[in-house]
Design an enzyme around this catalytic site. Structure first.
Site, PDB file in Angstrom:
ATOM      1  N   VAL A 102     -67.127 -57.477 -17.825  1.00 41.01           N
ATOM      2  CA  VAL A 102     -66.492 -56.203 -17.520  1.00 41.01           C
ATOM      3  C   VAL A 102     -66.243 -55.469 -18.828  1.00 41.01           C
ATOM      4  O   VAL A 102     -65.760 -56.062 -19.797  1.00 41.01           O
ATOM      5  CB  VAL A 102     -65.163 -56.413 -16.766  1.00 41.01           C
ATOM      6  CG1 VAL A 102     -64.526 -55.070 -16.422  1.00 41.01           C
ATOM      7  CG2 VAL A 102     -65.392 -57.229 -15.497  1.00 41.01           C
ATOM      8  N   GLY A 111     -69.613 -61.350 -13.466  1.00 41.18           N
ATOM      9  CA  GLY A 111     -70.268 -60.923 -14.685  1.00 41.18           C
ATOM     10  C   GLY A 111     -69.273 -60.300 -15.641  1.00 41.18           C
ATOM     11  O   GLY A 111     -68.076 -60.268 -15.361  1.00 41.18           O
ATOM     12  N   ASP A 148     -59.945 -63.778  -1.474  1.00 40.10           N
ATOM     13  CA  ASP A 148     -59.828 -64.257  -2.850  1.00 40.10           C
ATOM     14  C   ASP A 148     -58.645 -63.596  -3.558  1.00 40.10           C
ATOM     15  O   ASP A 148     -58.760 -63.141  -4.694  1.00 40.10           O
ATOM     16  CB  ASP A 148     -61.125 -63.991  -3.618  1.00 40.10           C
ATOM     17  CG  ASP A 148     -61.202 -64.806  -4.921  1.00 40.10           C
ATOM     18  OD1 ASP A 148     -60.512 -65.848  -5.002  1.00 40.10           O
ATOM     19  OD2 ASP A 148     -61.932 -64.400  -5.839  1.00 40.10           O
TER      20      ASP A 148
END
Length: 868
Positions: free
Chosen positions: A560, A558, A671
Site C-alpha cells: 500500500v 499487496g 475479516d
C-alpha cells in the site's frame, strides 16, 4: 430491547395521534375534559339553565368563533350558569358549529351533573360554571408534546414568542398564527375574548415560560388552559390547507453527532459553498449533486426539485435557497442533515452518501376521510406509477385518477437521481406500503424519506400544464377511460448516451489490461456510484512510481502506497501485481462491493485502475492509519484515551449495523480486526478491506457455509473456523474480540496466550466472573475513564463472543445498548477457548480445529494487514 414502560408511553402517544389523523377537522380528537366544582341537584334548576345555555351557545357558534353568555331558569338568580365557547381563530363557521355541538354532547355525557366543566377538542373549547369566570385568566392547564422528535433549532420558540406579543391586541378573537418565511413553522397563540389585553398577556406569557423551561427542543407542543392556548407544529394545522397548493410540507432530519470543534469553521465554509453550488446548478435540470472541500473537510450534497418544476427554474432556485437556509438553521454544526421543503429537497453530509438508499422517513396524514373503495383505487394507482418512475432518467412520475364527477386523486412519485432504478423502486415500494398502512382511508398523505417521496391529494398540487408537456414523451395510459384521465411522466432520453459512455469505458479497460491481467469487471455493478477509473500514469506520478519512500506497508493483498494527486488530494493506493495469482478474486470483490457501500464508518474508495499488469484500488488517505498501531504499538503512538476508544467502539458498531441491516447490499465482512479499522483525522473509525466480504440474502437468524475459510485467527468465530459456517453473528464475534482488545490494549494472539496461559477472551471472562473486571482495563488509561461505561462495554464484548450463535446479540442491539444507560443486559456465558496451545498458533494451518479438506493457501492468516 425496549422496556415495558417505553412501549406504554409510545402507545399512549400514538392513540390520540391515530384518532386525530382519522377524524375530520370539524370534530377532531377530544384531548381532555375537566369536570369540577361538585355536583348540582336535579331539583335546583341548574340543569334547566344548562339546557338553555347550550342551546344559546350552539346557535351562536354558527356565526362566530367566540361567544360568552349566561342562562337562568325559573327567574332564579341561584340557577344562573355562565358559559363560553372558543374555536380556533381561522376555523370556518360551519366547522366551528359542528365542533361545538359535538362538545355539547360529550360534556353532557362525561360531566353529568357537574357544576363546572371544560372540554377541549383539536380546534375548539367549551366551558361552563355556576360561578362567574368571565375575564379571569387561568394559567394552569394541560400540556402535550411529541416525545419522539427533537429539533436543534430555537426558531419555533422564537416564532411563538413573537405571536404571544401580538395575540393580546388582536381582538375580538385574540388569535395570531404564523408561518415563518425562512423556516416553515406553524404556530398559534390565542385567548378567549372575555379577557382583557393585560390578562391575555399574563396567560400567554406564563405558558411561554413553561415551554421555555422544558420543551424548546421538541418538534411540536401544545399548552391549553380554559382561557388561552399556545401551539407549535412542524406541519399545518390552520389555514385552508389542504385545499390549496401549500408549499409548506416540511420534513427535516439532522445527524445526532456534531462536527468536531476543530473543524467547525472549515466545514461551515464548505457547507455554505456547497449549498450555494446546489442552488446555482440544480435548477437547470432539477437535480444536482456535488462535493466541496479538501482532505478530511469534504462536504457532499445533492439538491432535487419536484419533477413538474422543470419549466420553472426560478421557482426551483427560490425553493432551494430557502431550504438551504432552513437546514443550516435546523441542524447547526451537524455532520449531516436533509430537508424536504415542499417542492424541493436538500441533503448534505461529510461522508459520501451518493447512491445509498436512505430509508429514514416521515409519514404525514391529512384530514378527512374517504371510502375504502377510493382508498384502494388510489393505492393501486400509486403502485402502477412505479414502473413509469423508475424507467425514466428523472425517476419521476405523476398521475390523476378520476374517482367520480367531483373527486379525483392526484399522485406524485419521485426519487433522488443518484439512485439506481432498483434502489428507486425499493424506496417507492416501501414508501407506498408504509403510508397506505398509516393513513388508511385518509383524504391525502405524504411519505418523505432521505431518497424518495410519494404524495397523494384530492386537489392538483403539482403543475398539470408542465406535466401535460412531459406526457408527450410517453404514450398516455388509459386514454378515454372513465377512471384514469391523465398520466404525467418525465422521460428525458439520455439512456443511449449513458450506454455509449459505459461501452467506451469497458472497451478502454479491455484494451489496457494485459494478457495475464484481471478478468473484465462488470461495469453495471459500479456505474453511477462515483467510482472513477484512473489511468496508470496518474497513479505512478502520485506515488513517485511506487517508491519505497511512499510505501505505507504491506498486507496479504499487496503493498500500500501513499500518493498525492495533482490537485493536492492525498490518496492511499493498494497494489496487486498482475503477475500474482493471489488476491484477484478479492480485488474484483472489493471493486464491485465497496463502491456500492457508503457510510461514515466505512472506508471510502475513490477509484480503481486496471491497466497493463497492474490492478490498483485507490482509497481516501487517513493520516492516523489503523487502530492496531494505536493499541499495540505504544512506542510510536500516543495511547488512546477512553473518549477516543468509546468513539471507535461506537463507530465500528454503526458501520457493521449498516453492513448487516441498513445498506442496499447485506454484507458479512468476515475479516474484522484492528488492522482493518482505519482512523481519520478526528479519530473516527473506518472499516476497511472488503476483499473477503460476502453478500447475503438470508435472514439474520440463518447461516451459510463455505469450503473456503478466510479471515484471521483470534478474531474468527468458532463455528466458522471449525466448520466454515458463517452469518452476521460471525462478524458480531469478531466485533466482540475487537471491543475487548480496545478496552485492554492487548492483542488476542500468541503473545497474550504465552503471558496469561489463555486467550484474551477467557481472561476477560474469568476476571468478570470474579468481579475483577477493572483489572482487565488498559493500565495506560490510569483510571481516567467512566467506570460504568467501561463495564458496560466489557459486558457487551463478552456477550458478543459467546460460543452459542443464538446467544450473541445483533449489531442493532449492540448499537442500542451503547446509546442507552437504562437497558438491562443478560449475563454472558463462557466464551470458547479453541486456541489452547501456542503450538497451534505457530502453524495455524495444522490446527486440528479445522478439517484438512477446508484448507486454502494464504487465506487464513495470523499476519496483520498493513494500514492505509
Amino acid at each position: 430491547m425496549w422496556r415495558k414502560e417505553d412501549w406504554s408511553l409510545l402507545i399512549l402517544y400514538l392513540i390520540p395521534c391515530l384518532i386525530f389523523f382519522s377524524a375530520p377537522r370539524t370534530c377532531a380528537v377530544d384531548y381532555t375534559s375537566d369536570c369540577s366544582g361538585g355536583n348540582y341537584s336535579r331539583s335546583s334548576g341548574i340543569g334547566e339553565s344548562l339546557t338553555l345555555l347550550f342551546s344559546s351557545l350552539s346557535s351562536l357558534s354558527s356565526s362566530s368563533n367566540f361567544a360568552n353568555t349566561t342562562a337562568t331558569a325559573r327567574a332564579n338568580a341561584d340557577t344562573t350558569v355562565y358559559g363560553l365557547f372558543m374555536c380556533q381563530g381561522d376555523l370556518p363557521r360551519s366547522d366551528c358549529y359542528n365542533c361545538i355541538n359535538s362538545a355539547i354532547l360529550d360534556i353532557n355525557r362525561s360531566c353529568s351533573n357537574s357544576r363546572s366543566a371544560t372540554i377541549w377538542y383539536e380546534f375548539c373549547e367549551l366551558r361552563y360554571s355556576d360561578i362567574n369566570f368571565f375575564g379571569i385568566p387561568v394559567t394552569e392547564g394541560h400540556f402535550t408534546t411529541n416525545p419522539y422528535e427533537e429539533t436543534s433549532s430555537t426558531k419555533p420558540y422564537q416564532v411563538v414568542s413573537t405571536l404571544v406579543q401580538l395575540a393580546p391586541s388582536n381582538k375580538p378573537l385574540m388569535f395570531a398564527s404564523n408561518v415563518s418565511n425562512m423556516y416553515p413553522l406553524f404556530a398559534q397563540a390565542q385567548c378567549s375574548s372575555d379577557l382583557s389585553v393585560q390578562n391575555c398577556s399574563v396567560c400567554l406569557t406564563t405558558i411561554l415560560a413553561a415551554i421555555n423551561g422544558c420543551c424548546v427542543q421538541r418538534k411540536g407542543w401544545r399548552y391549553f388552559t380554559p382561557t388561552c392556548w399556545v401551539r407549535y407544529e412542524p406541519t399545518p394545522f390552520f389555514g385552508n390547507y389542504p385545499n390549496a397548493t401549500s408549499p409548506y410540507i416540511v420534513r427535516s432530519q439532522c445527524a445526532s453527532y456534531d462536527i468536531l470543534s476543530g473543524e467547525v469553521s472549515s466545514k461551515q465554509d464548505s457547507l455554505r459553498s456547497l449549498l450555494s453550488d446546489l442552488q446555482s446548478n440544480a435548477p437547470a435540470t432539477g437535480f444536482y449533486k456535488t462535493s466541496v472541500g479538501e482532505n478530511s473537510l469534504w462536504m457532499f450534497g445533492l439538491a432535487l426539485c419536484r419533477g413538474d418544476l422543470a419549466a420553472d427554474s426560478r421557482e426551483c432556485s427560490e425553493c432551494l435557497g430557502t431550504a438551504g437556509a432552513a437546514i443550516v438553521d435546523e441542524c447547526p454544526n451537524k455532520t449531516e442533515g436533509f430537508m424536504w421543503y415542499g417542492q424541493c429537497f436538500v441533503k448534505y453530509s461529510d461522508q459520501n452518501f451518493f447512491g445509498t438508499l436512505d430509508n429514514s422517513n416521515y409519514t404525514y396524514c391529512s384530514r378527512g376521510l374517504v371510502s375504502q373503495e377510493i382508498d384502494q383505487t388510489t393505492s393501486a394507482k400509486a403502485l402502477s406509477l412505479i414502473p413509469l418512475a423508475i424507467n425514466n432518467s428523472w425517476l419521476f412520475a405523476a398521475g390523476k385518477v378520476a374517482i367520480n364527477d367531483t373527486l379525483s386523486s392526484y399522485l406524485l412519485l419521485q426519487c433522488t437521481r443518484d439512485l439506481t432504478s432498483q434502489s428507486c423502486q425499493s424506496c417507492l415500494e416501501i414508501g407506498i406500503s408504509q403510508v397506505t398502512d398509516a393513513c388508511n382511508q385518509i383524504k391525502g398523505w405524504q411519505y418523505l424519506s432521505g431518497s424518495c417521496t410519494v404524495r397523494y391529494e384530492t386537489f392538483p398540487f403539482y403543475n398539470e400544464t408542465a406535466a401535460a408537456r412531459i406526457l408527450e414523451l410517453q404514450p398516455e395510459e388509459g386514454r378515454g377511460s372513465s377512471n384514469v384521465n391523465t398520466i404525467a411522466i418525465a422521460l428525458p432520453i439520455v439512456g443511449a448516451a449513458v450506454l455509449g459512455v459505459l461501452l467506451c469505458c469497458a472497451w478502454c479497460i479491455w484494451r489496457r489490461r494485459g494478457s495475464k491481467g484481471l478478468e473484465p469487471i462488470d461495469l453495471e455493478t459500479v456505474q453511477d456510484r462515483d467510482l472513477t477509473f484512473m489511468d496508470l500514469d496518474t497513479i505512478q506520478v502520485a506515488t513517485n512510481n511506487f517508491s519505497n519512500e511512499n510505501k505505507l506497508g504491506e498486507g496479504g493483498f499487496g503493498p500500500v502506497y501513499k500518493g498525492v494527486l495533482v490537485d493536492g488530494k492525498e490518496i492511499a493506493v493498494k497494489r496487486l501485481s498482475g503477475k500474482s495469482s493471489q488476491g484477484i478474486s478479492e480485488f474484483k470483490n472489493e471493486v464491485k462491493l465497496i463502491a456500492q457501500l457508503q457510510h461514515k464508518n466505512l472506508v471510502r474508495i475513490l477509484g480503481c485502475c486496471v491497466e497493463e499488469e497492474e490492478k490498483l484500488l485507490i482509497y481516501e488517505y487517513h493520516p492516523n492509519r489503523s487502530l492496531d498501531a494505536f493499541l499495540f504499538d505504544r512506542k510510536n503512538h500516543e495511547p488512546l484515551n477512553w473518549k477516543s476508544r468509546f468513539l471507535v467502539i461506537s463507530g465500528i458498531a454503526k458501520g457493521l449495523l449498516y453492513l448487516h441491516e441498513d445498506s442496499l447490499l447485506k454484507v458479512i465482512h468476515r475479516d474484522l480486526k484492528a488492522s482493518n479499522v482505519l482512523l481519520d483525522k478526528g479519530m473516527n473509525p473506518k472499516i476497511s478491506d472488503f476483499g473477503m466480504a460476502k453478500i447475503y440474502n438470508l435472514d439474520e437468524s440463518e447461516v451459510d457455509n463455505t469450503h473456503r475459510i478466510v479471515g484471521t485467527f483470534g478474531y474468527m468465530a468458532p463455528e466458522y473456523a471449525m466448520n466454515g459456517i458463517f452469518s452476521v453473528k460471525s462478524d458480531v464475534f469478531s466485533y466482540g474480540v475487537l471491543l475487548l482488545e480496545i478496552i485492554s490494549g492487548k492483542r488476542n494472539g500468541r503473545a497474550y496466550v504465552e503471558q496469561h496461559g489463555q486467550n484474551l477472551l477467557m481472561h476477560a471472562w474469568e476476571l468478570w466472573s470474579a468481579n475483577k473486571a477493572f483489572e482487565f482495563i488498559d493500565s495506560l488509561l490510569a483510571n481516567r475513564y467512566e467506570a460504568d461505561q467501561v463495564l458496560k462495554c466489557i459486558h457487551i464484548g463478552l456477550l458478543c463472543v459467546q460460543e452459542n450463535i443464538e446467544e450473541r446479540p445483533t449489531m442493532s442491539e449492540v448499537v442500542l445498548v451503547l446509546r442507552s444507560d437504562h437497558i438491562t443486559l443478560p449475563q454472558p456465558t463462557q466464551p470458547p477457548n479453541f486456541i489452547k496451545k501456542s503450538s497451534q498458533l505457530e502453524n495455524p494451518h495444522s490446527s486440528p480445529m479445522i478439517p484438512s479438506s477446508l484448507h486454502s493457501i494464504n487465506e487464513v492468516t495470523e499476519s496483520d494487514a498493513i494500514p492505509r
